[in-house]
Structure formats: C-alpha cells, structure tokens
Scaffold this active site. Structure first.
Site, PDB file in Angstrom:
ATOM      1  N   SER A 142      -5.262   6.271  14.860  1.00 25.30           N
ATOM      2  CA  SER A 142      -5.760   5.100  14.103  1.00 25.30           C
ATOM      3  C   SER A 142      -4.606   4.484  13.313  1.00 25.30           C
ATOM      4  CB  SER A 142      -6.848   5.590  13.140  1.00 25.30           C
ATOM      5  OG  SER A 142      -7.174   4.589  12.197  1.00 25.30           O
ATOM      6  N   TYR A 155     -11.730  10.322   6.941  1.00 19.21           N
ATOM      7  CA  TYR A 155     -11.252   9.686   8.172  1.00 19.21           C
ATOM      8  C   TYR A 155      -9.722   9.628   8.169  1.00 19.21           C
ATOM      9  CZ  TYR A 155     -11.008   6.242  11.983  1.00 19.21           C
ATOM     10  OH  TYR A 155     -10.728   5.603  13.165  1.00 19.21           O
TER      11      TYR A 155
HETATM   12  P1  NAP Z   1     -17.716   3.857  18.359  1.00 21.52           P
HETATM   13  O1  NAP Z   1     -18.230   2.726  19.176  1.00 21.52           O
HETATM   14  O2  NAP Z   1     -18.395   4.208  17.089  1.00 21.52           O
HETATM   15  O3  NAP Z   1     -17.553   5.132  19.286  1.00 21.52           O
HETATM   16  C1  NAP Z   1     -17.400   6.428  18.791  1.00 21.52           C
HETATM   17  C2  NAP Z   1     -17.822   7.392  19.878  1.00 21.52           C
HETATM   18  O4  NAP Z   1     -17.759   8.730  19.396  1.00 21.52           O
HETATM   19  C3  NAP Z   1     -19.266   7.142  20.306  1.00 21.52           C
HETATM   20  O5  NAP Z   1     -19.391   7.379  21.679  1.00 21.52           O
HETATM   21  C4  NAP Z   1     -19.984   8.214  19.515  1.00 21.52           C
HETATM   22  O6  NAP Z   1     -21.248   8.550  20.009  1.00 21.52           O
HETATM   23  C5  NAP Z   1     -19.011   9.351  19.664  1.00 21.52           C
HETATM   24  N1  NAP Z   1     -19.337  10.426  18.769  1.00 21.52           N
HETATM   25  C6  NAP Z   1     -19.386  10.393  17.420  1.00 21.52           C
HETATM   26  N2  NAP Z   1     -19.801  11.585  16.943  1.00 21.52           N
HETATM   27  C7  NAP Z   1     -20.037  12.376  18.021  1.00 21.52           C
HETATM   28  C8  NAP Z   1     -20.505  13.707  18.189  1.00 21.52           C
HETATM   29  N3  NAP Z   1     -20.848  14.479  17.145  1.00 21.52           N
HETATM   30  N4  NAP Z   1     -20.622  14.214  19.436  1.00 21.52           N
HETATM   31  C9  NAP Z   1     -20.329  13.439  20.502  1.00 21.52           C
HETATM   32  N5  NAP Z   1     -19.880  12.167  20.419  1.00 21.52           N
HETATM   33  C10 NAP Z   1     -19.740  11.653  19.178  1.00 21.52           C
HETATM   34  O7  NAP Z   1     -16.258   3.508  17.922  1.00 21.52           O
HETATM   35  P2  NAP Z   1     -14.919   3.279  18.749  1.00 21.52           P
HETATM   36  O8  NAP Z   1     -14.188   2.237  18.026  1.00 21.52           O
HETATM   37  O9  NAP Z   1     -15.155   3.124  20.194  1.00 21.52           O
HETATM   38  O10 NAP Z   1     -14.190   4.666  18.429  1.00 21.52           O
HETATM   39  C11 NAP Z   1     -13.552   5.446  19.390  1.00 21.52           C
HETATM   40  C12 NAP Z   1     -12.384   6.159  18.739  1.00 21.52           C
HETATM   41  O11 NAP Z   1     -11.423   5.202  18.317  1.00 21.52           O
HETATM   42  C13 NAP Z   1     -12.768   6.955  17.484  1.00 21.52           C
HETATM   43  O12 NAP Z   1     -12.032   8.154  17.452  1.00 21.52           O
HETATM   44  C14 NAP Z   1     -12.325   6.010  16.365  1.00 21.52           C
HETATM   45  O13 NAP Z   1     -12.055   6.708  15.194  1.00 21.52           O
HETATM   46  C15 NAP Z   1     -11.078   5.426  16.983  1.00 21.52           C
HETATM   47  N6  NAP Z   1     -10.613   4.181  16.386  1.00 21.52           N
HETATM   48  C16 NAP Z   1     -11.372   3.055  16.401  1.00 21.52           C
HETATM   49  C17 NAP Z   1     -10.867   1.888  15.836  1.00 21.52           C
HETATM   50  C18 NAP Z   1     -11.633   0.610  15.806  1.00 21.52           C
HETATM   51  O14 NAP Z   1     -11.177  -0.319  15.171  1.00 21.52           O
HETATM   52  N7  NAP Z   1     -12.764   0.488  16.450  1.00 21.52           N
HETATM   53  C19 NAP Z   1      -9.602   1.890  15.258  1.00 21.52           C
HETATM   54  C20 NAP Z   1      -8.857   3.043  15.262  1.00 21.52           C
HETATM   55  C21 NAP Z   1      -9.362   4.194  15.836  1.00 21.52           C
HETATM   56  P3  NAP Z   1     -22.566   7.795  19.421  1.00 21.52           P
HETATM   57  O15 NAP Z   1     -22.569   6.438  20.026  1.00 21.52           O
HETATM   58  O16 NAP Z   1     -23.669   8.691  19.881  1.00 21.52           O
HETATM   59  O17 NAP Z   1     -22.404   7.765  17.926  1.00 21.52           O
END
Ligand code: NAP
Length: 250
Positions: A142, A155
């Site tokens: 991140s 986080y």
């Molecule tokens: P997201 O749409 O919230 O996706 C997060 C994923 O993680 C979802 O599939 C979620 O499942 C899953 N997850 C959370 N807790 C879980 C658990 N206990 N067991 C299994 N799966 C679980 O957000 P995203 O942006 O795609 O995030 C993906 C990654 O990128 C994360 O590590 C996030 O921290 C990182 N990231 C995102 C951003 C951004 O700006 N979006 C920036 C930097 C880093 P559910 O749908 O069931 O909750």
C-alpha cells in the site's frame, strides 16, 4: 522472444480476495495470460468465475486465521496439480481515531493482512521447494507501506510490515528460485476506499494530490501483477513496486 517471457501459460496461481476489486482484476489478467487460477474468497467469487471461465476455480475460506491454509493448498493441488504463483491480495482496513482504536480493530486487520499472509506464504514456499520449480510470491502492499495515513494504525502497521516481510523472505528464498515481491497500489476505486471516496472533502483532497489526476482501477494493477508473476521478473527480488499514478513521487 521477449513477450513470451511475460506469458503465464501453464502456470497455476492462487489469488486471495478474488471475489472483487483488485483480486478480481488480477485473477482476470492471469487467466488472460494463460494461467489457471485458484481464487480464495470468504464469499463466493461467482462474478470472477463468470469473467474468467473454466480456468478459474473458487475455494471458499476465511483468512482471519490460519486454519484454512492446509485446505487451500490441498484443493489447489487436487484441482490443478501444482502451484507456481501466490498473490496475497485479501486485506481489510479499519478506520478509527488512534486514541480510541480498539483491540478488535487491531487484531482483525493484523490477522488478515499480516499473520495469515505469512503462514500461507510459508506453506506455498514449502510446496515450491518440494516441487523444485521455484515460484513467484506477490504481496499487495500500500501507499501506507511508505506513509503514515490517518486513523488507520493497524492497516499502516500491517502494510509497512508487508514491505519488510517481502524483503526478508526474498533474502531467504531467492536461492530456491522463489521471487518474493510486492505491489503498492495507490488510491484505487474499490470497496476498500469507498468510505474515503464518499467523504467529499477527503476524497477531493486525495484526488487533487494524485499526479495522474484520477483514482486507479483494478485494470491499472494488471500489468505489474503479470510481470512479477512471470519469467520476465526472474531477477527481481524483494522489491515493492508502486502503481500509484505518481502519488509517492509527489
Ligand atoms: P476490497 O474490494 O475491499 O477487497 C478486499 C478483498 O479481501 C475482498 O475480496 C475481501 O473479501 C477479502 N477479504 C477481506 N477479509 C477477508 C477474510 N477474512 N478472508 C478472506 N478474504 C477476505 O479492496 P481492494 O482494494 O480490492 O483490496 C485488495 C488489496 O489491496 C488489499 O490488501 C488492500 O489493502 C490493498 N490495497 C488497496 C488499495 C485501494 O486503494 N483500493 C490501496 C492499497 C492497497 P470480502 O469481499 O468478502 O470482504
């Protein structure tokens, strides 16, 4: 030929958090690049399966603790025979003032974003070594692997740790042909940032600070994710690659 080195033809990838957002985008890119993908999600990844077709297989697992790890490995081997790539993408974020921050908001984030990532990675690395094939591990870091953020202490702790863990595992496992790297997405339009984007003032501040002038999309991450999973990245070790529209350079 150089483009052949980016192909994932015949490779088997595990992608966690495959039902939505960045994990869905990475799963789609890997299938398009020729891989078979085991998508791990706690809710069914039906939409991703519909996008990806028969080279995508969904394993349902809650990654809040380590108990699901043996079944993830077993089901992947049963379905596709081996493992070549792991993407630790699943992650959660909890927002609360640090003075009030609860133990639950600390543990729930650290468990998914760091503890399970480490032990799943360890299990997959053991499988790589058993296969004698090497492999690729890609952690999703991140901007908060570099910066402090606001109201997100667990986080930030988890994502800063992911950057360090990527380096230490790389130091130990490069000799086995295992490349451990990370991708640090900038501000991407997914569920993870929905609250921020709904917050008019903060959302506008963030957008104004992104040199590219827009929030990122899951599609923006796909090139880096394919590269780091491919033979083209065989000599890239322990690095966290920002895909951030210029955020960190500012
Ligand atoms: P997201 O749409 O919230 O996706 C997060 C994923 O993680 C979802 O599939 C979620 O499942 C899953 N997850 C959370 N807790 C879980 C658990 N206990 N067991 C299994 N799966 C679980 O957000 P995203 O942006 O795609 O995030 C993906 C990654 O990128 C994360 O590590 C996030 O921290 C990182 N990231 C995102 C951003 C951004 O700006 N979006 C920036 C930097 C880093 P559910 O749908 O069931 O909750």
């Amino acid at each position: 030929m150089i483009l052949d080195k980016f192909s994932l033809k015949g490779k088997v990838a595990i992608v966690t958090g495959s039902n939505t957002g960045l994990g869905q985008g990475i799963s789609k890119a890997y299938v398009e690049a020729g891989a078979k993908v085991v998508g791990v999600s706690r809710r069914p990844s039906d939409e991703t399966a519909a996008i990806c077709g028969s080279n995508f297989y969904n394993v349902i697992a809650d990654l809040s603790d380590n108990s699901a790890i043996p079944a993830i490995i077993e089901k992947t081997l049963e379905k596709f025979g081996n493992i070549d790539i792991l993407v630790n993408n699943a992650g959660v974020i909890k927002r609360q003032d640090s003075l009030e921050f609860s133990e639950e908001n600390w543990d729930s984030v650290l468990n998914v974003n760091l503890k399970t990532v480490f032990f799943l990675t360890q299990a997959v690395a053991k499988q790589f070594i058993k296969q004698g094939t090497g492999g690729k591990i890609i952690n999703i870091a991140s901007m908060l692997s570099y910066q402090g953020g606001i109201r997100v202490p667990s986080y930030t702790a988890s994502k800063s740790a992911i950057k360090g863990l990527t380096m230490t595992l790389s130091n130990e496992w490069a000799k086995y042909g295992i490349n451990v790297n990370a991708i640090a997405p900038g501000y991407m339009a997914t569920n993870n940032t929905e609250q921020l984007r709904q917050d008019g003032e903060r959302g506008a501040d963030i957008l104004a600070r992104i040199p590219a002038g827009r929030w990122g999309t899951p599609g923006d991450l796909q090139g880096a994710a394919v590269f780091l999973a491919s033979e083209a990245a065989d000599y890239v070790n322990g690095f966290t690659l920002a895909v951030d529209g210029g955020w960190l350079g500012r």
